[in-house]
Design a protein around this motif. Structure first.
Motif, PDB file in Angstrom:
ATOM      1  N   GLN A 172       0.523  -1.198   0.154  1.00  0.00           N
ATOM      2  CA  GLN A 172       0.345   0.097   0.015  1.00  0.00           C
ATOM      3  C   GLN A 172       1.376   1.248  -0.682  1.00  0.00           C
ATOM      4  O   GLN A 172       0.814   2.247   0.658  1.00  0.00           O
ATOM      5  CB  GLN A 172      -1.374  -0.084   1.404  1.00  0.00           C
ATOM      6  CG  GLN A 172      -2.346  -1.158   1.418  1.00  0.00           C
ATOM      7  CD  GLN A 172      -3.258  -0.599   0.091  1.00  0.00           C
ATOM      8  OE1 GLN A 172      -3.238  -0.147  -0.657  1.00  0.00           O
ATOM      9  NE2 GLN A 172      -3.239  -2.198  -0.446  1.00  0.00           N
ATOM     10  N   TYR A 183      -1.080   4.553  -0.618  1.00  0.00           N
ATOM     11  CA  TYR A 183      -2.057   4.925   0.648  1.00  0.00           C
ATOM     12  C   TYR A 183      -0.990   5.591   1.790  1.00  0.00           C
ATOM     13  O   TYR A 183      -1.649   6.741   2.091  1.00  0.00           O
ATOM     14  CB  TYR A 183      -2.996   3.803   0.717  1.00  0.00           C
ATOM     15  CG  TYR A 183      -3.376   3.637   2.500  1.00  0.00           C
ATOM     16  CD1 TYR A 183      -4.698   4.369   2.357  1.00  0.00           C
ATOM     17  CD2 TYR A 183      -2.735   3.381   3.661  1.00  0.00           C
ATOM     18  CE1 TYR A 183      -4.696   4.401   3.281  1.00  0.00           C
ATOM     19  CE2 TYR A 183      -3.442   3.339   5.237  1.00  0.00           C
ATOM     20  CZ  TYR A 183      -4.527   4.669   4.799  1.00  0.00           C
ATOM     21  OH  TYR A 183      -5.128   4.208   6.421  1.00  0.00           O
ATOM     22  N   MET A 223      -7.824   3.703  -1.352  1.00  0.00           N
ATOM     23  CA  MET A 223      -6.718   2.411  -1.397  1.00  0.00           C
ATOM     24  C   MET A 223      -7.843   1.591  -2.526  1.00  0.00           C
ATOM     25  O   MET A 223      -7.326   0.521  -2.500  1.00  0.00           O
ATOM     26  CB  MET A 223      -7.564   1.822   0.349  1.00  0.00           C
ATOM     27  CG  MET A 223      -5.987   0.191   0.724  1.00  0.00           C
ATOM     28  SD  MET A 223      -6.036   0.211   2.297  1.00  0.00           S
ATOM     29  CE  MET A 223      -7.736  -0.622   2.998  1.00  0.00           C
ATOM     30  N   HIS A 263      -0.526  -3.703   5.233  1.00  0.00           N
ATOM     31  CA  HIS A 263      -1.780  -2.821   5.526  1.00  0.00           C
ATOM     32  C   HIS A 263      -1.696  -1.922   6.489  1.00  0.00           C
ATOM     33  O   HIS A 263      -1.840  -2.575   7.895  1.00  0.00           O
ATOM     34  CB  HIS A 263      -2.331  -4.048   5.581  1.00  0.00           C
ATOM     35  CG  HIS A 263      -2.486  -4.717   3.086  1.00  0.00           C
ATOM     36  ND1 HIS A 263      -2.796  -3.947   2.860  1.00  0.00           N
ATOM     37  CD2 HIS A 263      -1.835  -5.525   3.545  1.00  0.00           C
ATOM     38  CE1 HIS A 263      -3.084  -4.935   1.350  1.00  0.00           C
ATOM     39  NE2 HIS A 263      -2.021  -6.056   1.925  1.00  0.00           N
TER      40      HIS A 263
END
Length: 262
Positions: free
Chosen positions: A160, A163, A204, A246
């Motif tokens: 991620q 993000y 996301m 995450h």
């Protein structure tokens, strides 16, 4: 596993666990390198992933991270319109090409993968969305190994990356990287990077798609450089390096409510 025809002469081999985002890169690379072959490894089970995370972070964090992964998966239908906008904007195709030769294996760290590499004799191996290769597996690969990472290395290694760049108020490093592969997590020398600006409609659920679609050009450039023997690692301006994971479900909800970063 089926035998590999000895006449294939494959030069570009893609290793992946599959999915729409990897297919975008596969289809793009196929247009430029027609002799491309795909090796698909079986995804790791959710039970095993949970145990691995629990050993690293403890059960509470592990369950929180797995909950976010579940939300990300089941929330994708609600972002279908934005996903289609990205696909149209970058003229990419996330559908598997039925004409491509594909081989299925259990793990890239197993003997079937090594046998395939020996028989296919690729000039370059391109990784996208697959498990971390062990040092012994890498040492058995006689060609350059490249990886597509949906994040800017080395600051946003791991998971991620888009993000976390937003959460860290570092949107100028919202982007993707193609790098050489070593035994670390996204620690190999950086070859090419691309940076984009996310839409206010992105979350996301769509960050990885956006970064993959925007990164098709650097994937092509990197494979072309590998085939021509012209790989030149970048000299980076920063040495800041961190591996990300995450977010837990409560971290994701908090950032969404308080800052609008979903």
């Amino acid at each position: 596993m089926p035998d590999v025809p000895t006449t294939m002469g494959a030069r570009v081999v893609v290793l992946t666990q599959g999915g729409p985002n990897p297919e975008i890169l596969i289809n793009t690379l196929k247009r430029h390198f027609p002799d491309l072959v795909v090796i698909e490894e079986a995804p790791e089970s959710k039970k095993r992933m949970l145990r691995q995370k629990a050993r690293r972070f403890g059960w509470l964090q592990a369950i929180g991270q797995m909950a976010t992964m579940a939300v990300s998966k089941f929330g994708k239908p609600f972002t279908r319109t934005r996903a289609q906008e990205i696909i149209q904007q970058f003229h990419v195709d996330p559908q598997p090409d039925p004409s491509l030769k594909r081989f299925q294996i259990d793990s890239a760290n197993g003997p079937d993968f090594r046998r395939l590499i020996d028989e296919l004799k690729p000039a370059v191996l391109f990784l996208v969305s697959c498990r971390l290769l062990t040092r012994s597996a890498l040492e058995a690969i006689p060609c350059p190994v490249l990886n597509f990472h949906a994040g800017i290395n080395p600051a946003y290694r791991g998971q991620q990356g888009g993000y976390w760049s937003r959460v860290m108020r570092d949107e100028e490093n919202f982007g993707a990287t193609v790098h050489l592969v070593d035994a670390g997590v996204d620690t190999g020398d950086v070859l090419f990077q691309v940076r984009v600006t996310p839409s206010t409609k992105d979350t996301m659920h769509t960050y990885p798609l956006l970064l993959t679609a925007a990164g098709t050009s650097i994937a092509v450039r990197a494979v072309g450089a590998a085939l021509s023997g012209n790989l030149r690692p970048q000299e980076l301006k920063t040495t800041k390096s961190r591996q990300w994971y995450h977010p837990t479900i409560w971290t994701w909800v908090w950032n969404g409510i308080t800052r609008g970063i979903w």
